[in-house]
Design a protein around this motif. Sequence first.
Motif, PDB file in Angstrom:
ATOM      1  N   ILE A  18       0.833  -1.204   0.000  1.00 22.37           N
ATOM      2  CA  ILE A  18       0.000   0.000   0.000  1.00 22.37           C
ATOM      3  C   ILE A  18       0.869   1.256   0.000  1.00 22.37           C
ATOM      4  O   ILE A  18       1.971   1.269   0.551  1.00 22.37           O
ATOM      5  N   GLU A  19       0.335   2.301  -0.647  1.00 21.16           N
ATOM      6  CA  GLU A  19       1.064   3.573  -0.687  1.00 21.16           C
ATOM      7  C   GLU A  19       0.483   4.511   0.361  1.00 21.16           C
ATOM      8  O   GLU A  19      -0.735   4.640   0.489  1.00 21.16           O
ATOM      9  N   ILE A  20       1.357   5.155   1.101  1.00 21.09           N
ATOM     10  CA  ILE A  20       0.949   6.090   2.144  1.00 21.09           C
ATOM     11  C   ILE A  20       1.485   7.470   1.763  1.00 21.09           C
ATOM     12  O   ILE A  20       2.655   7.600   1.391  1.00 21.09           O
ATOM     13  N   LYS A  21       0.616   8.474   1.821  1.00 18.19           N
ATOM     14  CA  LYS A  21       1.042   9.830   1.477  1.00 18.19           C
ATOM     15  C   LYS A  21       0.775  10.758   2.650  1.00 18.19           C
ATOM     16  O   LYS A  21      -0.301  10.704   3.243  1.00 18.19           O
ATOM     17  N   THR A  22       1.762  11.587   2.978  1.00 16.59           N
ATOM     18  CA  THR A  22       1.582  12.528   4.086  1.00 16.59           C
ATOM     19  C   THR A  22       2.040  13.920   3.671  1.00 16.59           C
ATOM     20  O   THR A  22       2.999  14.077   2.934  1.00 16.59           O
ATOM     21  N   PHE A  75       5.545   6.900   0.966  1.00 16.55           N
ATOM     22  CA  PHE A  75       6.300   5.641   1.048  1.00 16.55           C
ATOM     23  C   PHE A  75       5.314   4.481   0.977  1.00 16.55           C
ATOM     24  O   PHE A  75       4.101   4.689   0.997  1.00 16.55           O
ATOM     25  N   THR A  76       5.844   3.279   0.879  1.00 19.63           N
ATOM     26  CA  THR A  76       4.964   2.110   0.788  1.00 19.63           C
ATOM     27  C   THR A  76       5.263   1.159   1.945  1.00 19.63           C
ATOM     28  O   THR A  76       6.339   1.190   2.538  1.00 19.63           O
ATOM     29  N   THR A  77       4.290   0.315   2.235  1.00 16.75           N
ATOM     30  CA  THR A  77       4.499  -0.735   3.228  1.00 16.75           C
ATOM     31  C   THR A  77       3.610  -1.920   2.837  1.00 16.75           C
ATOM     32  O   THR A  77       2.790  -1.805   1.937  1.00 16.75           O
ATOM     33  N   VAL A  78       3.795  -3.031   3.509  1.00 19.23           N
ATOM     34  CA  VAL A  78       2.969  -4.201   3.234  1.00 19.23           C
ATOM     35  C   VAL A  78       1.848  -4.252   4.267  1.00 19.23           C
ATOM     36  O   VAL A  78       2.107  -4.147   5.470  1.00 19.23           O
TER      37      VAL A  78
END
Lengths: 106, 250
Positions: A18-22, A75-78
């Motif tokens: 998943i992509e996380i945007k801040t 950034f991305t994470t699982v």
Amino acid sequence: MASALINVPERARRGEIIEIKTLVSHPMETGYRRTQLGATIPRDIIRSFVCTYNGAEIFRAELHPAIAANPFITFTTVATESGTLTFQWTGDNGFSVTQSATITVG
Amino acid sequence: MPGPPALPLRRFVVTVIMAAIAASAVAAEIPRAERRSGYDLMGRETRAMQDDDTANPGMLFVLDGESLWKKKTGAVKGVAARYPAFDAREGRPIDLEQRINRCRVDRQQAPALAWESRDLLALTAYVARQSRGLPIDVTIDARTQPFLDAGRAAFHRRQGQINLSCSQCHDDLWGRKLAGSVIPQAHPTGYPIYRLEWQSLGSLQRRLRNCLIGTRAEAYEFGAPELVDLELYLMWRAQGMKLESPGVRP
């Protein structure tokens, strides 16, 4: 006042990337600029950003004076399990903003 | 061996630039079908930044504006697309920032907010965002016509030490480059804009003052009637184009 915008998918499949945007509101004053009278404008920057996923740290960044105002970090994470992602920005002059987002993993 | 004195060289360069501008077609208004928002002329990355509300830093100001507004949303949909609009008490058009301040002073007995203050920008962004996607629709009638004419005259008037008019760049040379930057058509479709160079949100008046300083003219003070006339002309010139507020511009 609004201090940060966070974009985390509401739900994801287990194992999905998943992509996380801040985006955080901050002037990021470098400390190298001067006023018209020659006085130094003191440094006022965010120095660190940390993201935790159900308490475990998954991403960390150090920020420096060359980073533009209102830093945008993505950034991305699982997606491993349902829970809470917590985001914390800390910096000069006691700056500290914490926000969180929930994700459902199924 | 001493080099050539700097000043004549600079004068020569300026003369060449001026000759190039003089050689281009005489100021003609851009045909409707050829109008482009600055959005269409900017880079892919900057467009992506504007399109994604979680990447568009202007949204930080919109959220601030929303908490300042503390009222039901939707009440001011379409308002930004109609400003500057005629104000009977002033006897002339006023812009969105002036309208917001007028409401604060007259109806809320609150102090007027300073030009370019975070709170005024935030409220303007919040109001303007509710007109996003709507066509620009300023009213031109007998009352506003003289101010539109004044704005048009200002747009075509050569001014400053460089002796440039707005029209010479934005009607005749749009799409070409000024140093490394693409010259836009100067349609105020995204105000207040988050300008990357400013690292902040800014009003149309800030942008206009910027351009005036660029031509080495003396910029009008914030709130000057000349700036509002110019705003009215620019909005009329962009009539029918869609608002993008808060826009992101390089």
